[in-house]
Design an enzyme around this catalytic site. Structure first.
Site, PDB file in Angstrom:
ATOM      1  CE  LYS A   1      -4.102  -2.210   0.874  1.00  0.00           C
ATOM      2  NZ  LYS A   1      -3.751  -3.463   0.475  1.00  0.00           N
TER       3      LYS A   1
HETATM    4  C1  LIG Z   1      -4.177  -4.732   0.022  1.00  0.00           C
HETATM    5  C2  LIG Z   1      -3.116  -6.001  -0.194  1.00  0.00           C
HETATM    6  C3  LIG Z   1      -3.515  -6.818  -1.133  1.00  0.00           C
HETATM    7  C4  LIG Z   1      -4.752  -6.845  -2.068  1.00  0.00           C
HETATM    8  O1  LIG Z   1      -4.405  -5.718  -3.180  1.00  0.00           O
HETATM    9  P1  LIG Z   1      -5.847  -5.380  -4.013  1.00  0.00           P
HETATM   10  O2  LIG Z   1      -5.278  -4.051  -4.699  1.00  0.00           O
HETATM   11  O3  LIG Z   1      -6.870  -4.948  -2.997  1.00  0.00           O
HETATM   12  O4  LIG Z   1      -5.976  -6.299  -4.964  1.00  0.00           O
HETATM   13  C5  LIG Z   1      -2.815  -7.927  -1.182  1.00  0.00           C
HETATM   14  N1  LIG Z   1      -1.694  -8.142  -0.229  1.00  0.00           N
HETATM   15  C6  LIG Z   1      -1.687  -7.254   0.949  1.00  0.00           C
HETATM   16  C7  LIG Z   1      -0.357  -7.464   1.856  1.00  0.00           C
HETATM   17  C8  LIG Z   1      -2.506  -6.038   0.727  1.00  0.00           C
HETATM   18  O5  LIG Z   1      -2.072  -5.214   1.729  1.00  0.00           O
END
Ligand SMILES: *Cc1c(COP(=O)(O)O)cnc(C)c1O
Length: 493
Positions: A112
């Site tokens: 993120k």
């Molecule tokens: C948010 C997240 C995901 C999923 O990503 P999306 O963009 O929501 O598909 C996968 N792994 C981790 C560790 C995340 O924080």
């Protein structure tokens, strides 16, 4: 380039407006009206650049109302020594055909950060360009990763405040301490008694309260969200697909112009959709592999064309993918069909009956672009252990899901195309599940488990997580759902 809503393409807005608004007024998501193209020669140029320069080159094509100087400033501030790897998003090659694209070297140790480190710059600049005079308060309900990444991105950003609510019974020790120890004069964090749904419903109620919004406007404030429906969060994610491709070429694993695959552990469909945009721009991509955990609503959709969220919800060891409504899928459906009315009707059906079935041509268009697979917690744990024992590479649970699905994909198709597996979190962020996968005990507080994982594997914990041992919680409060608005009211003055 202008942006349109997935539910009404007749109204066009600038990039700044799309980012400032987040969600379109009709409830749709903003998408660029046309997708810019990157030629093979330009791709070759990108290969000679560092991550920051690659980011400017890709992002400027979507942000006509921003100058190159502005973007250079944001990118330099967002992707600097707040990352613990100077490559920002390095690829680690495990064999000639497989590399892991590590997206977790930012300050909160999850992918993120790739978007939320730069979003505050894009958002505050967009508000200024749109003549918005009020200050913005970011309101977040989080199941873990987004809350911390948003706090770290917005802490001490002028003209902003941020309030994060997390479920008291729903985040790990490490995640909780990451949030409650957050520094910054403009941040507030509170637990909510209940689960993620309670926190989320509470936040939605606050967003939907017109009287409260009017009260905040009188004080010179308005509320906004930092979740992945904002174009400003999706756009920075397109960059690392190009970057990984260049790294494969530079490492001699791929000839410029040849295609590669990406495997993406998927929840809200934001990460993998960024990969789809990269492909539409001309990045040579053969298959995008959509990997899900036991909450496999996307696997079923991509295989059958029927989306159905009326199914059991599982709490898994890869909690950031525990999602039944993948918001960004709406963007894909619009881009593949070009039909805003059709998309609006699917989303209405999703709201009223919990599902929809796409037309046959649309089903085929989706199936042509994506391979989908899923795997349960036991298999994920086996994969983490096997890859560690045989290749000495330690991965987290979300990456473990992606790796397992890649094995299935290769077995089923025999495809030997070079492939990047997107690694979305540091194994230390989910150290309890990772330790259990390696056969270890986890009967201790999170900060002790971090050390135990290092003892077991010889891999040092990332410094922001190791430092938690000496951090104390600044925010110890826990509120009932109905008291959440009062918290925001007190804080946004
Ligand atoms: C948010 C997240 C995901 C999923 O990503 P999306 O963009 O929501 O598909 C996968 N792994 C981790 C560790 C995340 O924080």
């Amino acid at each position: 380039m202008m942006y349109v809503s997935t539910r009404d393409k007749s109204k066009k807005v600038t990039a700044a407006k799309a980012i400032a608004q987040g969600l379109a007024p009709d409830g749709g998501l903003f998408v660029p009206e046309t997708i810019p193209a990157v030629s093979k020669a330009q791709l070759g140029d990108l290969c000679a650049m560092d991550y920051r320069a690659r980011a400017v080159a890709i992002m400027e094509q979507y942000l006509e109302d921003f100058s190159r100087e502005e973007l250079i400033h944001y990118v330099t501030a967002a992707y600097g020594d707040n990352f613990d790897d100077k490559l920002i998003a390095p690829v680690k090659f495990l064999d000639d055909a497989t590399g892991v694209l590590e997206l977790y070297h930012g300050p909160t140790c999850a992918f993120k950060d790739m978007a939320l480190q730069i979003l505050p710059y894009l958002l505050t600049a967009s508000l200024k360009k749109c003549g918005e005079e009020r200050q913005v308060c970011i309101l977040v309900a989080t199941s873990g990763d987004t809350g911390k990444a948003a706090l770290e991105g917005f802490a001490d950003v002028k003209g902003t405040k941020i309030v994060v609510f997390y479920p008291r019974d729903g985040v790990s020790d490490v995640q909780k301490l990451q949030m409650t120890s957050q520094s910054g004069g403009n941040v507030f964090v509170s637990a909510v008694s209940g689960n993620f749904d309670d926190a989320q419903t509470g936040v939605k109620t606050i967003f939907g309260d017109a009287d409260f919004a009017a009260k905040l406007t009188e004080r010179g404030w308005f509320l906004s969200s930092a979740n992945s429906i904002n174009w400003g969060r999706l756009l920075p994610q397109i960059v690392y697909y190009f970057s990984a491709y260049c790294d494969f070429v530079n490492a001699g694993k791929l000839k410029l112009g040849d295609a590669m695959n990406f495997v993406v552990p998927t929840g809200n469909f934001g990460d993998i959709l960024a990969g789809w945009y990269a492909k539409q721009m001309g990045l040579p991509v053969k298959t995008l592999v959509c990997a899900s955990n036991a909450n496999n609503v996307l696997t079923d959709f991509i295989r059958t064309g029927a989306y159905n969220k009326n199914r059991p919800f599982y709490t898994t060891t890869s909690p950031s993918m525990d999602i039944l409504v993948s918001s960004n899928l709406e963007r894909l459906l619009y881009c593949l069909s070009g039909d805003d009315k059709l998309v609006a009707s699917y989303m209405e059906q999703l709201k009223t009956s919990g599902g929809y079935t796409v037309t046959e041509p649309l089903r085929q268009a989706v199936a042509k672009e994506f391979y989908a697979g899923c795997c349960d917690d036991a298999r994920t744990a086996d994969t983490i252990r096997e890859v560690f024992q045989t290749q000495n590479y330690l991965m987290d649970t979300h990456t473990g899901v992606a790796w397992s699905v890649l094995e299935d994909y290769r077995k089923e198709t025999g495809d030997k195309t070079p492939t990047a597996v997107l690694s979305t979190a540091s194994p230390f962020k989910f150290c309890d599940s990772v330790l259990r996968a390696l056969g270890e005990q986890t009967d201790a507080p999170g900060t002790v488990l971090l050390e135990r994982l290092t003892e077991k594997t010889g891999v040092p914990a990332p410094s922001p997580l190791a430092a938690l041992k000496i951090k104390t919680a600044r925010f110890n409060g826990c509120v009932e759902k109905h008291a959440m608005m009062g918290v925001v009211d007190e804080f946004v003055k």
